[in-house]
Design an enzyme around this catalytic site. Structure first.
Site, PDB file in Angstrom:
ATOM      1  N   TRP A 149       0.835  -1.205   0.000  1.00  0.00           N
ATOM      2  CA  TRP A 149       0.000   0.000   0.000  1.00  0.00           C
ATOM      3  C   TRP A 149       0.866   1.250   0.000  1.00  0.00           C
ATOM      4  O   TRP A 149       0.645   2.174  -0.783  1.00  0.00           O
ATOM      5  CB  TRP A 149      -0.914   0.000   1.222  1.00  0.00           C
ATOM      6  CG  TRP A 149      -1.785   1.229   1.313  1.00  0.00           C
ATOM      7  CD1 TRP A 149      -3.033   1.389   0.786  1.00  0.00           C
ATOM      8  CD2 TRP A 149      -1.451   2.483   1.932  1.00  0.00           C
ATOM      9  NE1 TRP A 149      -3.507   2.658   1.039  1.00  0.00           N
ATOM     10  CE2 TRP A 149      -2.553   3.354   1.741  1.00  0.00           C
ATOM     11  CE3 TRP A 149      -0.339   2.958   2.624  1.00  0.00           C
ATOM     12  CZ2 TRP A 149      -2.577   4.665   2.226  1.00  0.00           C
ATOM     13  CZ3 TRP A 149      -0.346   4.265   3.098  1.00  0.00           C
ATOM     14  CH2 TRP A 149      -1.449   5.108   2.910  1.00  0.00           C
TER      15      TRP A 149
ATOM     16  N   TYR B 159       1.240   3.951  -2.980  1.00  0.00           N
ATOM     17  CA  TYR B 159       0.771   5.300  -2.706  1.00  0.00           C
ATOM     18  C   TYR B 159       1.866   6.332  -2.962  1.00  0.00           C
ATOM     19  O   TYR B 159       1.610   7.413  -3.494  1.00  0.00           O
ATOM     20  CB  TYR B 159       0.262   5.394  -1.272  1.00  0.00           C
ATOM     21  CG  TYR B 159      -0.606   6.603  -1.022  1.00  0.00           C
ATOM     22  CD1 TYR B 159      -1.764   6.819  -1.767  1.00  0.00           C
ATOM     23  CD2 TYR B 159      -0.280   7.532  -0.047  1.00  0.00           C
ATOM     24  CE1 TYR B 159      -2.563   7.924  -1.552  1.00  0.00           C
ATOM     25  CE2 TYR B 159      -1.073   8.642   0.179  1.00  0.00           C
ATOM     26  CZ  TYR B 159      -2.216   8.835  -0.572  1.00  0.00           C
ATOM     27  OH  TYR B 159      -3.003   9.941  -0.368  1.00  0.00           O
TER      28      TYR B 159
ATOM     29  N   ASP C 121      -6.269  -0.173  -0.125  1.00  0.00           N
ATOM     30  CA  ASP C 121      -6.715   1.054   0.532  1.00  0.00           C
ATOM     31  C   ASP C 121      -8.168   0.922   0.970  1.00  0.00           C
ATOM     32  O   ASP C 121      -9.037   0.491   0.194  1.00  0.00           O
ATOM     33  CB  ASP C 121      -6.561   2.232  -0.428  1.00  0.00           C
ATOM     34  CG  ASP C 121      -6.996   3.536   0.189  1.00  0.00           C
ATOM     35  OD1 ASP C 121      -6.187   4.133   0.923  1.00  0.00           O
ATOM     36  OD2 ASP C 121      -8.149   3.950  -0.041  1.00  0.00           O
TER      37      ASP C 121
END
Length: 487
Positions: free
Chosen positions: A420, A424, A440
């Site tokens: 994640w 990101y 997410d």
């Protein structure tokens, strides 16, 4: 890069702003190249040739039009269609103020100089040096027309350490000297932002939703560094050793952002221009993105609400990476608060010309010995930050990496960083358009049905149809939650 001549012809005859910067029209009789929105009388079709980029047109011997000013055109989305190695080369070329030799550039990319020249010739039709010179000369033209900076400083800001070389390159492309252009600009908008600052204009292709971008940045504004107020974005910066403050507002009637820069002497304006274009995603190929994502009903509804979606970027990849690590498993507000504490403890402060104090986000070198104790972090999170800083300093983390898979593999090898976080950072810190943080919570909620969240595997499967624009899809999913969309 191949262009559809029928589309180019229709766009230039209609002066369609959606195609501004997507191609340039070169007129064989006058040896001038123009933007498709040029207000001059359109030439006959038999007298024109179309080029995907200004660099190609300049390299072919055409000079930029002084009326429509190709220097003010939005960035070309055509660059995104070239090979990964060429994209990495362009990114490196634009991240340095001065020119790099082809040998140095090739060495940094891990290829031979001969192969790099072949790639540029194959994909762009021009050499790396020709691209560098054309882009810098076009940028310099904008400074000559829109600011009151001395010609010698404009040469430096554009990447030329030799005024003689600057004059030679500029005259070769524009068929006039920088001094000629400066004299011609007296009746234009020259003058900058006053004695202590400079004003830049960053053009974009409409539609462009400034308020949507500002709302995103406002919720994440870093105390002492960033501020969003009265539809103006402001932040402190240090660039090429120069500290300063920039203020950005939208001038929608002219499809451009107005940037006012104040700093210590020069402000590395070319580098600043490149960072701001990435921060506000000004060169996005919104037509192509919309065409791909609108096939999904949920995304289509969001695109109808806010056409011309833009991906909020980051001023500095390292700064954003640190903030993303801080934001693991906590709210946006909490992560922003802790990031503000990092700035307050480790960031350098300075006072601007008006006497207002500002802070800078600390560089990796300033955090080399930081312990991050007492900031509200768990021991494990503080250790992850220390590991990331160390990896940045020793080269294990490379922010010039443009391959999503390689970036994620490199970053997730560090303790405490999962997919994640890597996705990101890639999405916003590196502006990788196909990054997608599938785990997410907001994405899973937006894709869920009947009150049940979707699973990461389901999110990945659905997003497969959004490639290579999955990052924009993620942004639209977050917007759907804000708008109360029920999927």
């Amino acid at each position: 890069m191949q262009l559809d001549h029928s589309i180019c012809s229709s766009a230039r005859l209609a002066r369609d702003r959606r195609f501004d910067g997507r191609f340039f029209t070169a007129v064989k009789t006058t040896r001038i190249f123009c933007r498709p929105i040029c207000p001059a009388r359109p030439p006959l079709e038999r007298n024109v040739t179309y080029y995907a980029t200004a660099a190609e047109a300049a390299n072919a011997g055409y000079r930029p039009c002084l009326r429509c000013r190709p220097d003010a055109a939005p960035g070309s989305p055509a660059w995104g269609l070239v090979s990964t190695t060429v994209q990495r080369a362009l990114k490196l070329m634009r991240s340095e103020r001065e020119a790099q030799s082809i040998e140095t550039l090739a060495d940094r990319l891990g290829v031979s100089s001969r192969y790099l020249r072949q790639l540029f010739a194959e994909h762009l039709g021009v050499s790396p040096l020709a691209v560098w010179q054309a882009e810098r000369a076009l940028f310099a033209f904008g400074l000559l027309r829109d600011t009151g900076l001395p010609v010698s400083q404009i040469a430096y800001e554009s990447g030329f350490n030799s005024l003689r070389r600057f004059n030679g390159v500029f005259k070769h492309i524009y068929r006039r000297t920088p001094s000629d252009v400066r004299r011609e600009s007296v009746e234009g908008e020259a003058g900058g932002a006053g004695a202590s600052g400079t004003r830049l204009y960053l053009h974009y292709r409409p539609p462009f939703h400034w308020r949507e971008l500002l709302a995103f940045f406002r919720a994440r504004a870093l105390a002492g560094v960033e501020q969003v107020e009265d539809e103006v974005y402001r932040r402190s910066f240090v660039l090429d050793g120069v500290r300063g403050v920039l203020r950005v507002r939208d001038q929608g009637s002219k499809n451009r952002l107005v940037v006012e820069v104040s700093g210590e002497g020069g402000a590395a304006l070319y580098l600043l221009n490149q960072r701001l274009r990435r921060l506000f995603d000004l060169d996005a190929d919104t037509a192509e993105i919309t065409a791909q994502l609108a096939a999904d009903p949920l995304l289509a509804r969001e695109l109808a609400r806010t056409p011309g979606v833009r991906l909020p970027g980051a001023w500095d990849p390292f700064e954003y990476a640190m903030r993303a690590i801080l934001g693991q498993q906590i709210s946006v507000a909490a992560a922003t608060t802790i990031a503000g504490r990092v700035v307050a403890r480790y960031g350098e402060s300075f006072v601007d010309d008006s006497g207002e104090e500002h802070r800078l986000f600390p560089a990796p070198q300033q955090l080399a010995d930081a312990d991050f104790d007492g900031l509200g972090l768990t021991r494990a999170r503080a250790q992850t930050l220390r590991e990331f800083v160390a990896a940045t300093l020793d080269g294990r983390v490379n922010f010039a990496e443009t391959e999503l898979a390689d970036w994620c593999a490199r970053v997730t090898a560090l303790p405490g960083i999962g997919d994640w976080t890597a996705q990101y950072i890639a999405m916003r810190g590196l502006s990788m358009p196909d990054a997608f943080p599938a785990s997410d919570l907001g994405i899973l909620q937006a894709l869920g049905k009947n009150g049940e969240k979707a699973k990461p595997t389901q999110a990945l499967a659905r997003a497969e149809n959004w490639r290579p624009w999955r990052a924009y899809g993620a942004l639209l999913l977050w917007q759907s939650l804000k708008n109360g969309e029920d999927q």
